[in-house]
Motif scaffolding. Structure first.
Motif, PDB file in Angstrom:
ATOM      1  N   ASN A  12      90.740  49.894  -7.651  1.00  0.00           N
ATOM      2  CA  ASN A  12      90.570  48.976  -8.780  1.00  0.00           C
ATOM      3  C   ASN A  12      90.514  47.553  -8.253  1.00  0.00           C
ATOM      4  N   GLY A  13      90.376  46.619  -9.162  1.00  0.00           N
ATOM      5  CA  GLY A  13      90.256  45.223  -8.767  1.00  0.00           C
ATOM      6  C   GLY A  13      91.576  44.518  -8.582  1.00  0.00           C
ATOM      7  N   GLY A  14      92.662  45.274  -8.523  1.00  0.00           N
ATOM      8  CA  GLY A  14      93.975  44.673  -8.360  1.00  0.00           C
ATOM      9  C   GLY A  14      94.556  44.243  -9.696  1.00  0.00           C
ATOM     10  N   ILE A  15      95.695  43.596  -9.651  1.00  0.00           N
ATOM     11  CA  ILE A  15      96.366  43.109 -10.853  1.00  0.00           C
ATOM     12  C   ILE A  15      95.749  41.780 -11.239  1.00  0.00           C
ATOM     13  N   GLY A  16      95.162  41.708 -12.417  1.00  0.00           N
ATOM     14  CA  GLY A  16      94.519  40.465 -12.824  1.00  0.00           C
ATOM     15  C   GLY A  16      94.211  40.465 -14.299  1.00  0.00           C
ATOM     16  N   PHE A  17      93.405  39.535 -14.739  1.00  0.00           N
ATOM     17  CA  PHE A  17      93.061  39.418 -16.151  1.00  0.00           C
ATOM     18  C   PHE A  17      92.101  40.533 -16.552  1.00  0.00           C
ATOM     19  N   GLY A  18      92.634  41.560 -17.233  1.00  0.00           N
ATOM     20  CA  GLY A  18      91.797  42.631 -17.729  1.00  0.00           C
ATOM     21  C   GLY A  18      91.252  43.560 -16.672  1.00  0.00           C
ATOM     22  N   ALA A  19      91.814  43.519 -15.462  1.00  0.00           N
ATOM     23  CA  ALA A  19      91.367  44.407 -14.382  1.00  0.00           C
ATOM     24  C   ALA A  19      89.848  44.358 -14.231  1.00  0.00           C
ATOM     25  N   GLU A  64      88.589  46.599   0.538  1.00  0.00           N
ATOM     26  CA  GLU A  64      89.662  45.612   0.471  1.00  0.00           C
ATOM     27  C   GLU A  64      89.157  44.217   0.829  1.00  0.00           C
ATOM     28  N   ALA A  65      88.147  44.140   1.701  1.00  0.00           N
ATOM     29  CA  ALA A  65      87.554  42.850   2.042  1.00  0.00           C
ATOM     30  C   ALA A  65      86.846  42.220   0.845  1.00  0.00           C
ATOM     31  N   GLU A  66      86.436  43.066  -0.126  1.00  0.00           N
ATOM     32  CA  GLU A  66      85.770  42.573  -1.334  1.00  0.00           C
ATOM     33  C   GLU A  66      86.736  42.427  -2.510  1.00  0.00           C
ATOM     34  N   GLY A  67      88.038  42.553  -2.245  1.00  0.00           N
ATOM     35  CA  GLY A  67      89.023  42.333  -3.293  1.00  0.00           C
ATOM     36  C   GLY A  67      89.489  43.575  -4.024  1.00  0.00           C
ATOM     37  N   PHE A  68      89.032  44.747  -3.593  1.00  0.00           N
ATOM     38  CA  PHE A  68      89.518  45.984  -4.199  1.00  0.00           C
ATOM     39  C   PHE A  68      90.906  46.322  -3.658  1.00  0.00           C
ATOM     40  N   SER A  69      91.660  47.057  -4.455  1.00  0.00           N
ATOM     41  CA  SER A  69      92.883  47.696  -3.982  1.00  0.00           C
ATOM     42  C   SER A  69      92.623  49.190  -3.933  1.00  0.00           C
ATOM     43  N   CYS A  70      93.109  49.859  -2.885  1.00  0.00           N
ATOM     44  CA  CYS A  70      92.878  51.290  -2.697  1.00  0.00           C
ATOM     45  C   CYS A  70      94.207  52.036  -2.665  1.00  0.00           C
ATOM     46  N   TYR A  71      94.239  53.187  -3.336  1.00  0.00           N
ATOM     47  CA  TYR A  71      95.471  53.949  -3.443  1.00  0.00           C
ATOM     48  C   TYR A  71      95.192  55.433  -3.220  1.00  0.00           C
ATOM     49  N   PRO A  72      96.203  56.181  -2.734  1.00  0.00           N
ATOM     50  CA  PRO A  72      96.032  57.629  -2.603  1.00  0.00           C
ATOM     51  C   PRO A  72      96.090  58.301  -3.970  1.00  0.00           C
ATOM     52  N   VAL A  73      95.524  59.490  -4.066  1.00  0.00           N
ATOM     53  CA  VAL A  73      95.528  60.266  -5.304  1.00  0.00           C
ATOM     54  C   VAL A  73      96.394  61.499  -5.100  1.00  0.00           C
ATOM     55  N   GLY A  74      97.240  61.797  -6.069  1.00  0.00           N
ATOM     56  CA  GLY A  74      98.114  62.958  -5.966  1.00  0.00           C
ATOM     57  C   GLY A  74      99.528  62.599  -6.365  1.00  0.00           C
ATOM     58  N   ALA A  75     100.509  63.163  -5.662  1.00  0.00           N
ATOM     59  CA  ALA A  75     101.917  62.953  -6.002  1.00  0.00           C
ATOM     60  C   ALA A  75     102.410  61.623  -5.410  1.00  0.00           C
ATOM     61  N   TYR A  76     101.916  60.558  -5.992  1.00  0.00           N
ATOM     62  CA  TYR A  76     102.276  59.208  -5.568  1.00  0.00           C
ATOM     63  C   TYR A  76     102.517  58.348  -6.811  1.00  0.00           C
ATOM     64  N   VAL A  77     103.164  57.208  -6.610  1.00  0.00           N
ATOM     65  CA  VAL A  77     103.270  56.227  -7.686  1.00  0.00           C
ATOM     66  C   VAL A  77     101.902  55.582  -7.857  1.00  0.00           C
ATOM     67  N   ALA A  97     104.214  41.046 -11.682  1.00  0.00           N
ATOM     68  CA  ALA A  97     103.481  42.310 -11.749  1.00  0.00           C
ATOM     69  C   ALA A  97     102.818  42.629 -10.406  1.00  0.00           C
ATOM     70  N   ILE A  98     102.217  41.620  -9.792  1.00  0.00           N
ATOM     71  CA  ILE A  98     101.560  41.815  -8.490  1.00  0.00           C
ATOM     72  C   ILE A  98     102.570  42.253  -7.435  1.00  0.00           C
ATOM     73  N   GLU A  99     103.730  41.605  -7.414  1.00  0.00           N
ATOM     74  CA  GLU A  99     104.745  41.940  -6.413  1.00  0.00           C
ATOM     75  C   GLU A  99     105.336  43.326  -6.675  1.00  0.00           C
ATOM     76  N   LEU A 100     105.578  43.662  -7.933  1.00  0.00           N
ATOM     77  CA  LEU A 100     106.102  44.991  -8.251  1.00  0.00           C
ATOM     78  C   LEU A 100     105.110  46.065  -7.822  1.00  0.00           C
ATOM     79  N   ASN A 101     103.836  45.854  -8.113  1.00  0.00           N
ATOM     80  CA  ASN A 101     102.807  46.800  -7.699  1.00  0.00           C
ATOM     81  C   ASN A 101     102.774  46.942  -6.180  1.00  0.00           C
ATOM     82  N   ARG A 102     102.876  45.831  -5.477  1.00  0.00           N
ATOM     83  CA  ARG A 102     102.856  45.863  -4.008  1.00  0.00           C
ATOM     84  C   ARG A 102     103.994  46.719  -3.456  1.00  0.00           C
ATOM     85  N   ARG A 103     105.144  46.648  -4.104  1.00  0.00           N
ATOM     86  CA  ARG A 103     106.332  47.342  -3.614  1.00  0.00           C
ATOM     87  C   ARG A 103     106.326  48.844  -3.899  1.00  0.00           C
TER      88      ARG A 103
END
Length: 208
Positions: A12-19, A64-77, A97-103
């Motif tokens: 996704n585009g990370g935490i921001g205005f309306g994603a 990620e160089a274009e500002g996307f955030s990437c996450y694994p799919v499955g049994a993860y937060v 919100a950004i810091e909580l997501n990062r953690r």
């Protein structure tokens, strides 16, 4: 020749205005996936894409160089579902919100866990129907746990703590996830874990 294994990534585009995503980001995404690949738009502000296993790390770097955030799919937060921050980033706590997501996003858990955040009492980010929900009230935060949006056993999350500072919020969510990770059964949903483990036992173990 055997086809190469595909790995599913959530982006996704990370935490921001309306994603939001930019045209440039969409062009980059189109360039990196194969022409016959379907891109799934989830209800959790994510796009699911499938990438050849040998190309995953390179694709993640380019996204990620274009500002996307990437996450694994499955049994993860999952990444933090948020509101649109309609009253502004600072007033509605976007940095928190950004810091909580990062953690927490991408950490392994017994079963996929969905957290949500909203910057005011309107609760547009739907924090009360997710596993972990956060609502900002003035300069403090409320932490809700145990929500479930779907199914016959759908339920509203219950208030676990309130009047939290950002640092208290981070610490308590991380501790909750650690307890769940260490004590949850395989494929045990978070709300069922809470029922089995007990709210009072959770609070006692966390020193609350």
């Amino acid at each position: 020749m055997e086809a190469e294994k595909k790995i599913t990534l959530a982006v996704n585009g990370g935490i921001g205005f309306g994603a939001k995503l930019s045209p440039k980001q969409l062009l980059t995404l189109a360039k990196l996936v194969e022409e016959d690949t379907e891109i799934e738009l989830t209800t959790f502000q994510q796009l699911y894409i499938q990438i050849a296993e040998s190309k995953v790390e390179q694709v993640k770097m380019e996204l990620e160089a274009e500002g996307f955030s990437c996450y694994p799919v499955g049994a993860y937060v999952k990444s933090l579902r948020t509101c649109n921050f309609c009253k502004g980033a600072e007033e509605e706590g976007m940095p928190v919100a950004i810091e909580l997501n990062r953690r927490i996003a991408g950490h392994p858990v017994p079963f996929t866990l969905a957290p949500a955040y909203t910057g005011c009492q309107n609760a547009c980010g739907e924090p009360l129907v997710h596993d972990i929900g956060v609502i900002k009230r003035k300069d403090r935060y409320e932490l809700y746990i145990g929500g479930k949006a779907k199914g016959e056993d759908a339920r509203t999350a219950v208030l676990f703590q309130d009047q939290l500072t950002p640092d208290e919020l981070y610490a308590n969510v991380e501790q909750l996830l650690q307890i769940y990770q260490q004590n949850g059964k395989k494929r045990e949903r978070f709300f069922k874990f809470i029922q089995r483990y007990g709210m009072e036992r959770l609070k006692l173990e966390m020193g609350l």
